[in-house]
Design a protein around this motif. Structure first.
Motif, PDB file in Angstrom:
ATOM      1  N   VAL A 183       0.839  -1.204   0.000  1.00 54.99           N
ATOM      2  CA  VAL A 183       0.000   0.000   0.000  1.00 54.99           C
ATOM      3  C   VAL A 183       0.870   1.249   0.000  1.00 54.99           C
ATOM      4  CG1 VAL A 183      -1.647   1.343   1.369  1.00 54.99           C
ATOM      5  CG2 VAL A 183      -1.970  -1.118   1.085  1.00 54.99           C
ATOM      6  N   ARG A 184       1.912   1.247   0.836  1.00 58.65           N
ATOM      7  CA  ARG A 184       2.803   2.407   0.908  1.00 58.65           C
ATOM      8  C   ARG A 184       3.514   2.646  -0.428  1.00 58.65           C
ATOM      9  NH1 ARG A 184       5.102   0.956   5.097  1.00 58.65           N
ATOM     10  NH2 ARG A 184       6.962  -0.060   4.270  1.00 58.65           N
ATOM     11  N   VAL A 185       4.009   1.577  -1.040  1.00 51.45           N
ATOM     12  CA  VAL A 185       4.708   1.710  -2.321  1.00 51.45           C
ATOM     13  C   VAL A 185       3.733   2.131  -3.417  1.00 51.45           C
ATOM     14  CG1 VAL A 185       5.986   0.465  -4.098  1.00 51.45           C
ATOM     15  CG2 VAL A 185       6.493   0.059  -1.691  1.00 51.45           C
ATOM     16  N   TYR A 186       2.544   1.553  -3.396  1.00 56.80           N
ATOM     17  CA  TYR A 186       1.543   1.893  -4.405  1.00 56.80           C
ATOM     18  C   TYR A 186       1.222   3.380  -4.386  1.00 56.80           C
ATOM     19  CZ  TYR A 186      -2.994   2.101  -6.766  1.00 56.80           C
ATOM     20  OH  TYR A 186      -4.031   2.435  -7.606  1.00 56.80           O
ATOM     21  N   PHE A 187       1.007   3.915  -3.198  1.00 56.95           N
ATOM     22  CA  PHE A 187       0.661   5.332  -3.110  1.00 56.95           C
ATOM     23  C   PHE A 187       1.814   6.221  -3.567  1.00 56.95           C
ATOM     24  CE2 PHE A 187       0.404   9.301  -0.573  1.00 56.95           C
ATOM     25  CZ  PHE A 187      -0.688   9.843  -1.213  1.00 56.95           C
TER      26      PHE A 187
END
Length: 348
Positions: A106-110
Motif C-alpha cells: 500500500v505504501r509503495v503503491y501510493f
C-alpha cells in the motif's frame, strides 16, 4: 539511504515528494494543516491593499508569511485533492494485525501511483484522437497508426511499473530474466487493474483513468469489438465490488506474479510468492470487511478475467507484427509487445 534534495517551497532539506512536490516535512505539514482547517491567511507584507510576494526563506530570522507560503505551495503544484488522498492512504489506520506485506504494498503503491489516483478523483476529461485523418477501417495502415498513438498512453506506465516492482518484497531476488518476463507479460494485466474501474462509455468515448477520452470506434478499430466488450464487463465488475486503493495495490502485484508465464526459470518461487501474498490478502480482507464473506472469491475470479483479457491482447498483437512498416512506436514498446518480424521467432 534516500538522496537529499531541496524543498521547492522553502529551500530546506527534503527527501521525497509530498502532494506531488519535493518538499520538507515542515512545508508538507503546514499545507496539510492549512487545507484541513480551512485557514485563511493575510499577507504580512501587504500594505494599503497592494499585492506583495514575501520572500520564503528558510534561513530568514523571522517566521515566513503564511499567506505567501501557502500560495507558493499551490503555485508549485500542491492541491487540496493531494491532501485528501494523503489522508486516505497514509493516515487512515489499517488494522493492527494487517500483514506487513500488505502495508508495504500500500505504501509503495501510493508513492508510485499517486498521480493516477489524483487524476481518477479529479475526473478531468481530455479528448484524445488516435487518428487525425478520416477513419478507413479497410486500410490496415490506419489501424497501425492509431495503435502507435495509443502506445504513447501505455509508455509512462511502464516506468512506474518498474519502480513499483523494484520495491515489492522478494521480487528483486528473482532472476533478472524472470523479472523482465513477468513485467512484460503482466503489463496489460496491470494496466487493466489501474484503468478498469474508470473504463466507461460517455458520449461514444472510452474514458481512461488519466482522463483521456478515446472514441469507441477508434479503440474498437485498434483492437476488436469483443475485446472492448470484455474491457467494459471487467470495468463493471470493478465498480460493483467497490475495491479500495489498498486492494488495487495487492491486485496489481498478484496479476504480475503469475507462475504460468512462458519461459520462467524460478516458477516455484514465483508461485510461492503469489500463494503467500494471497494468504495475506485473504487475512486482510477478513480484517477490514468481515461481513463481505464472498469478496476474496470474487477477487480471485476477477484475476482470472484479467488474465483472459491479457491473453486476448497478446493474440491481437499478431496483426501488428504484420504491419511493422506502418508502426511508429518506441523501442520500449517494441520490446514490451514483442513487435518483431514473425520470422524472428522461427529463427530462434
Amino acid at each position: 539511504m534516500s538522496r537529499r534534495k531541496l524543498c521547492q517551497i522553502c529551500g530546506g532539506k527534503a527527501y521525497k515528494r509530498y502532494f506531488g512536490v519535493v518538499s520538507c516535512e515542515n512545508c508538507k505539514e503546514f499545507y496539510k494543516y492549512s487545507v484541513r482547517t480551512g485557514k485563511l491567511y493575510v499577507c504580512s507584507g501587504n500594505k494599503e491593499g497592494e499585492e506583495q510576494q514575501c520572500s520564503i526563506n528558510l534561513k530568514a530570522d523571522t517566521e515566513p508569511c503564511k499567506r505567501c507560503l501557502f500560495d507558493k505551495c499551490k503555485a508549485k503544484g500542491m492541491t487540496r485533492l493531494d491532501v485528501k488522498l494523503y489522508q486516505r492512504f497514509n493516515r487512515r489506520q489499517l488494522p493492527i494485525k494487517t500483514p506487513g506485506i500488505i502495508k508495504q504494498l500500500v505504501r509503495v503503491y501510493f508513492s508510485v501511483f499517486q498521480l493516477q489516483e489524483r487524476q481518477f478523483q479529479a475526473k478531468n476529461a481530455k479528448p484524445l484522437l488516435l487518428s487525425d485523418t478520416p477513419l478507413e477501417k479497410s486500410r490496415s495502415s490506419y489501424k497501425a497508426s492509431m495503435f502507435s498513438q495509443l502506445c504513447s498512453q501505455y509508455e509512462p506506465l511502464i516506468y512506474k511499473m518498474v519502480k513499483f516492482f523494484s520495491r515489492v518484497p522478494e521480487f528483486s531476488t528473482l532472476p533478472s530474466d524472470d523479472q523482465l518476463i513477468l513485467l512484460k507479460t503482466g503489463f496489460i494485466d496491470a494496466w487493466l487493474v489501474l484503468n478498469a474501474r474508470n473504463l466507461s462509455i460517455v458520449q461514444d468515448s472510452l474514458t481512461l483513468c488519466d482522463g483521456a477520452q478515446i472514441p469507441v470506434c477508434e479503440f474498437t478499430t485498434v483492437y476488436t469489438k469483443d475485446y472492448v466488450t470484455s474491457l467494459l464487463e471487467l470495468s463493471d465488475d470493478f465498480r460493483v465490488m467497490k475495491l479500495l486503493p489498498y486492494d488495487r495495490a495487492v491486485i496489481l502485484a498478484l496479476v504480475v506474479l503469475c507462475s504460468d508465464r512462458p519461459n520462467l526459470i524460478a516458477t516455484d518461487k514465483v508461485k510461492e510468492m503469489k500463494d503467500s501474498l494471497l494468504k495475506s490478502f485473504r487475512q486482510f480482507l477478513q480484517l477490514t470487511r468481515p461481513s463481505n464473506t464472498n469478496l476474496y472469491t470474487k477477487i480471485t475470479n476477477l484475476l482470472s478475467s484479467i488474465y483472459d483479457i491479457g491473453k486476448q491482447h497478446a493474440l491481437l498483437m499478431n496483426m501488428y507484427r504484420a504491419e511493422l512498416d506502418n508502426l511508429h512506436v518506441s523501442s520500449v514498446i517494441t520490446e514490451l509487445f514483442d513487435l518483431h518480424p514473425p520470422h524472428a521467432y522461427k529463427e530462434s
